[in-house]
Design an enzyme around this catalytic site. Structure first.
Site, PDB file in Angstrom:
ATOM      1  N   ASP A  90      -0.698   4.488 -10.032  1.00  0.00           N
ATOM      2  CA  ASP A  90      -0.445   4.654  -8.603  1.00  0.00           C
ATOM      3  C   ASP A  90       0.387   5.921  -8.432  1.00  0.00           C
ATOM      4  O   ASP A  90       1.286   6.206  -9.230  1.00  0.00           O
ATOM      5  CB  ASP A  90       0.310   3.440  -8.063  1.00  0.00           C
ATOM      6  CG  ASP A  90       0.355   3.407  -6.548  1.00  0.00           C
ATOM      7  OD1 ASP A  90       1.039   4.255  -5.950  1.00  0.00           O
ATOM      8  OD2 ASP A  90      -0.303   2.534  -5.953  1.00  0.00           O
ATOM      9  N   HIS A 123      -2.252  -2.028  -2.920  1.00  0.00           N
ATOM     10  CA  HIS A 123      -2.309  -0.911  -3.862  1.00  0.00           C
ATOM     11  C   HIS A 123      -3.125  -1.222  -5.108  1.00  0.00           C
ATOM     12  O   HIS A 123      -3.914  -0.401  -5.564  1.00  0.00           O
ATOM     13  CB  HIS A 123      -0.888  -0.500  -4.270  1.00  0.00           C
ATOM     14  CG  HIS A 123      -0.189   0.320  -3.248  1.00  0.00           C
ATOM     15  ND1 HIS A 123       0.152   1.640  -3.444  1.00  0.00           N
ATOM     16  CD2 HIS A 123       0.234   0.020  -1.998  1.00  0.00           C
ATOM     17  CE1 HIS A 123       0.755   2.113  -2.373  1.00  0.00           C
ATOM     18  NE2 HIS A 123       0.828   1.144  -1.484  1.00  0.00           N
TER      19      HIS A 123
END
Length: 453
Positions: A120, A23
């Protein structure tokens, strides 16, 4: 939240990364490109020390300062095999407060209040932070378009599927446009979880309700890969922007090839090698490792294996001494998948790996573990036709031999390579400077961020 001597205007953007899996890397790649395009902006990148050590060591970034936030682990906690999910849960407990403290530190050290939040997409709570601070929230979804859509449609899916019925899970998702070749069993397990209060399931459930409020939702993909799904997401989210593949749109300097993988590939015939990597988060259980080793030895197909573990202890000695392959602890995956000798990629189906395989024009053989991986690989096989899954979803000797034969030596394999080559061309076209759809979307993103602050 304010600095000791706040200025009347700000060019300061705080970036909140999810420190697990793959990520943080794409998020830093995006921030690096934003920084290059708008030198007046200053970025504070917040993640755990372990994650920051990993991504900042491989990517040199100017005008981006790292800030380490706590990982939530008890003092003296010992990492170990099988503890990955527990480590993630411990991090999520109290993550919001740790990020708030981290942003206070960043504002103080940078001498400038924060004018925009980029995070995120998992972090639904950043939307509430942004609302409280009266700044914009830009969320990056690091997986593919179909996993994003099913998370947004989580409530609808749970109305149509009996979560306690295996029969119900095996029915095609006919009620979702474009999902007739996908079953409930192919969805991320959190979608149909009986326990919505577990840390990660709760995180994703809340995300599905907060993302439509974001100033902009970004995805590391390109519009042409799944136009029907793109249209649905575009109608559900504000400023939904495909800004990928980031490895093409904003390529990083080539990583070092300390184990001479590319040199070894130079000596192999075209489309002959199977590259094997199941990511850095989870690994195959022992019986599947043995089955894969037996299949590779019997097939005599050259292989390059990025193996996270101790091959001397975990793999059969006969495979190590076979001379048909190369086993390394780490490999420059993006470069490997663009090498002409690689004919197949055996993968866990993480989105970064799927994208890199498409960018390199390499068909996939899938063995998913968790999260979005099953849906990614079912899309690869059933929707795009650019790979095959292993029978039963697990590694068996017969299943691997069959999959290798299909991809490397059959008419179906030839058609699969043709289809992935088409997607490869679309991916590169989307990232073309100024004219590509992802390049145009990046320009729009830059306007959103600068206007927000």
């Amino acid at each position: 939240m304010s600095a000791s001597n706040p200025q009347p205007t700000t060019n300061h953007v705080a970036v909140l990364a999810f420190p697990f899996g793959s990520h943080a890397g794409p998020l830093l790649t995006l921030v690096r490109k934003l920084s290059d395009a708008a030198p007046h902006l200053r970025f504070s990148f917040l993640s755990t020390a372990k994650s920051n050590d990993s991504v900042f060591s491989s990517i040199g970034v100017d005008r981006v300062k790292r800030f380490d936030v706590g990982d939530g682990l008890p003092e003296g906690y010992v990492y170990g095999q099988g503890k990955q999910l527990k480590v993630m849960e411990l991090f999520l407990e109290g993550a919001e407060e740790r990020f708030k403290k981290g942003m206070e530190t960043a504002a103080s050290e940078m001498g400038e209040e924060i004018g925009c939040l980029i995070s995120d997409a998992f972090y639904w709570f950043v939307g509430e932070m942004a609302e409280e601070m009266k700044v914009g929230w830009v969320a990056l979804w690091t997986s593919g378009p179909r996993p994003l859509l099913v998370h947004l449609c989580m409530d609808l899916i749970r109305k149509h599927i009996d979560i306690n019925s295996c029969e119900s899970r095996e029915k095609p998702l006919e009620f979702l446009p474009g999902f007739s070749s996908i079953q409930g069993a192919d969805l991320p397990e959190e979608i149909l979880s009986p326990n919505l209060d577990s840390p990660f399931t709760n995180l994703l459930n809340k995300m599905s309700h907060h993302l439509p409020k974001a100033t902009s939702v970004l995805i590391n993909s390109f519009e042409q890969i799944d136009s029907q799904i793109h249209d649905q997401l575009n109608s559900s989210l504000q400023n939904y922007l495909n800004i990928g593949p980031l490895t093409v749109l904003s390529p990083s300097p080539p990583p070092s090839d300390d184990h001479n993988c590319l040199l070894w590939l130079d000596n192999q015939p075209p489309n002959s090698v199977v590259y094997i990597s199941f990511g850095g988060f989870l690994s195959l259980p022992p019986h599947e490792l043995t089955a894969l080793a037996d299949a590779l030895q019997e097939s005599q197909i050259p292989f390059l294996w990025s193996f996270r573990g101790n091959p001397e202890e975990e793999l059969p000695k006969r495979l190590l001494e076979s001379g048909k392959g190369k086993i390394v602890p780490w490999a420059p995956q993006g470069q490997i998948l663009m090498h002409s000798s690689v004919g197949a990629f055996m993968t866990h189906g993480g989105w970064n790996s799927v994208l890199e395989s498409i960018v390199g024009g390499v068909p996939m053989i899938g063995r998913p573990f968790l999260g979005d991986q099953r849906l990614n690989l079912k899309t690869v096989e059933n929707v795009w036709g650019i790979g095959v899954g292993l029978e039963g979803g697990f590694v068996t000797k017969s299943g691997v031999l069959k999959a290798l034969g299909l991809v490397l030596d059959s008419e179906k394999g030839k058609l699969t390579r043709e289809k992935v080559e088409i997607l490869r061309g679309l991916a590169h076209k989307a990232a073309e400077s100024t004219t590509g759809s992802s390049s145009r979307n990046f320009i729009r993103l830059l306007e959103i961020v600068t206007r927000s602050i």
